[in-house]
Design a protein around this motif. Sequence first.
Motif: not given
Length: 735
Positions: A378-385, A396-404
């Motif tokens: 929904d937010f196009h976020h990915g996180s591996c914090e 990661f999905p190709g439409d990821t816009r924020l990667l943490d």
Amino acid sequence: MRLSWGLLLLAAALGGAGAARCPAPCVCDNLRAHVLCLNGSLVAIPDTIPELTKKLDLRGNSFSVIPAGAFLATPYLTHLDLQHCKVERLEEGAFRGLGRLVYLNLASNSIALLYQESLDGLSSLQQLILEGNRIEEIQPGAFGHLGSLTVLDLRANALVYLPDMVFQGLQVLRWLRLSHNALHVLGSEAFAALPALRRLSLDHNELQALPGEALARLDGATRLDLGHNPITYVAEEALAMASLRHLFLDHASLQDVAPDAFARSPQLRVLDLRENQLQGLPPLAGAGGLARVSLHGNPLLCSCLLRPFHNWLTRARVQAEGACAAPPALRGRPLDSLKPPEMRCSRLWPPPSPSRPSEQPRAAGSRRCPQGCVCSPDFHHGSCENRNLQKIPRDFPGDTRLLDLRRNTFRTVPPDAFPGLEELVSLHLQSCSIRALQPGALRGLESLVYLYLTDNRLSTLAAAAFEGAPQLAYLDLDRNAFTRMPAGAFQLLPNLISLHLQHNAIGELAEGDLAGARGLRWLYLTGNAIRHIAPAALAPAKMLEKLQLEGNHLVEVPTAALRGLSALSELKLSRNPIKRMGDGVFLPVASSLQHLYLDNTGLEQISPHAFAGLGPKIRSLYLERNKMSNIPDMSNFTSLEILNLQDVPFHCDCQLLPLRRWINKLNLRVGATCGSPAEAQGLKVKLSTTFQTCPGWGRGEAGEANPEKTMAASKPSKKKRSGKSPARGFNKSRA
């Protein structure tokens, strides 16, 4: 038996059982449930504020961080003012317990990031003012608990990008103010969750095209401000806003507008196109309801090429404001005075043929989320914090816009570390023990705007590390191991706007250090060890607006290095060992400087002409906690909103009488205190009687109000406050 609110207030006002003491240095009006702790030296929220307080004004203190549960002791608050408090961070749950609060003002602080839980607990909040901070990024969900908010003010921050659903939860928001940022990327769903919005202010940003897809979500908006953006062309059916009535596109760079540009905005009544580059317009047949179009300040060519537009104005009964720029025979003629035969063809002025930007849709690939990480479609976020990773994960999905990826132990970022992430906008690599960013590390991140590398171990950077990331605008390198600027590292970053290198160990700024950073606007160098700035060190950054050099080792104002910085509006030199200031030290930036910080420098002597050239532009001047006994004439500083002279040991003799008279006329709390002679030590300059023996005393003083009568601590009046309370961030009092 429960007491009513009125009885409780009366009990508090009379000092009855349970009435709380007023914390120093505050002023409490228990009858009205108001507490003022203005311009003091508070570094923490007082925990002895009366529980029944409804309005709390803490302007001009020094809190730095608002901790979780800071206001749990005052659950009845409805109004809270925290302007000019040097706030840098809002901890999660900072305002928890303030379920009655309707007004929160956090303007003019140093907040850089809004987290998801920063504003938790404010279910009744109606107005939130965040103007004039350093907010670079808003995480979706930050406003999710503000279901009653009607006005959100984010003006004058450092926003470049708005992600999808960033305003989710603001169901009744009516006015969103985003002016004076640096926005040039808007997610297509950025405004999708704003059903009640009526007014959107996007003026004074960096939008190069009309963000039609994002704006189409605003069915109910009636006013849109897009002025002062570098938009060159409005394409066919570019704006689909069903309720829009007022559109402002003034002071842009418009060269052409398509005939049916506004066909999908049928309610449009007023179109403001002032101060653009339009030589003409086609008939705007799609804008059937248009009543007025303003074209003042455009180079209108009133030849036969303009006849179709002119005829359309007449037929559609649209009022046109503007005048001809050419041909010479018609120069200055109002559009509404022209007759068709006068508008002749001429080969001297060919029709404009601006290049129209084209958009090519990009297909976004989709892949599974790496193991151990979380991906939000929904937010196009990915996180591996904080996953204890030693290598940067892929897939990661190709439409990821924020990667943490914060708080892992990568140590190095290898070439091509982020394949397939062409849409990535924000990359978080804080606290990852990174020692090297290898050449090509960011290759392929063609949409990257934000890169956070705070709290790592970087000591060098090569330009090749940024190859393939030309849109990078925000680079945060605070708290690394740099001992000198990474010279030449910014050659491949033409869009760099904000550079953070705070709390490193940089010793000097040399010529060539900022080569290539021609678009840089904000440079943060607080907390280094800078002793010297070469005269040409800042020359590449001609657009620089903010320069923060607080807490370095400079022994003089770097006047030579300021030459050519014609846009500089804020200069921070606090906490540098600058003992003396000579004549004209700020002349290179005198025409633009608005905010000057010289506090805590140990200043002992200021030349009579040190502030030469400065004057009506200056809005705030910080000179507190220094050692000089007098200051130069500042009578031409007519626009001051903040003047801080606290903890300066003024010698209150006749030489200081002009200063005493001047500050007595100011509607400001300045905090000026006598350090000598002995009989005046510790007194406010305004209250000292040592001036009464001076020649000329009485001229201008006779009409002054008795300062003692202005301080009714428990009964604030409508008269101007005298400034008797301790001061720290001295705001202008407004009627």
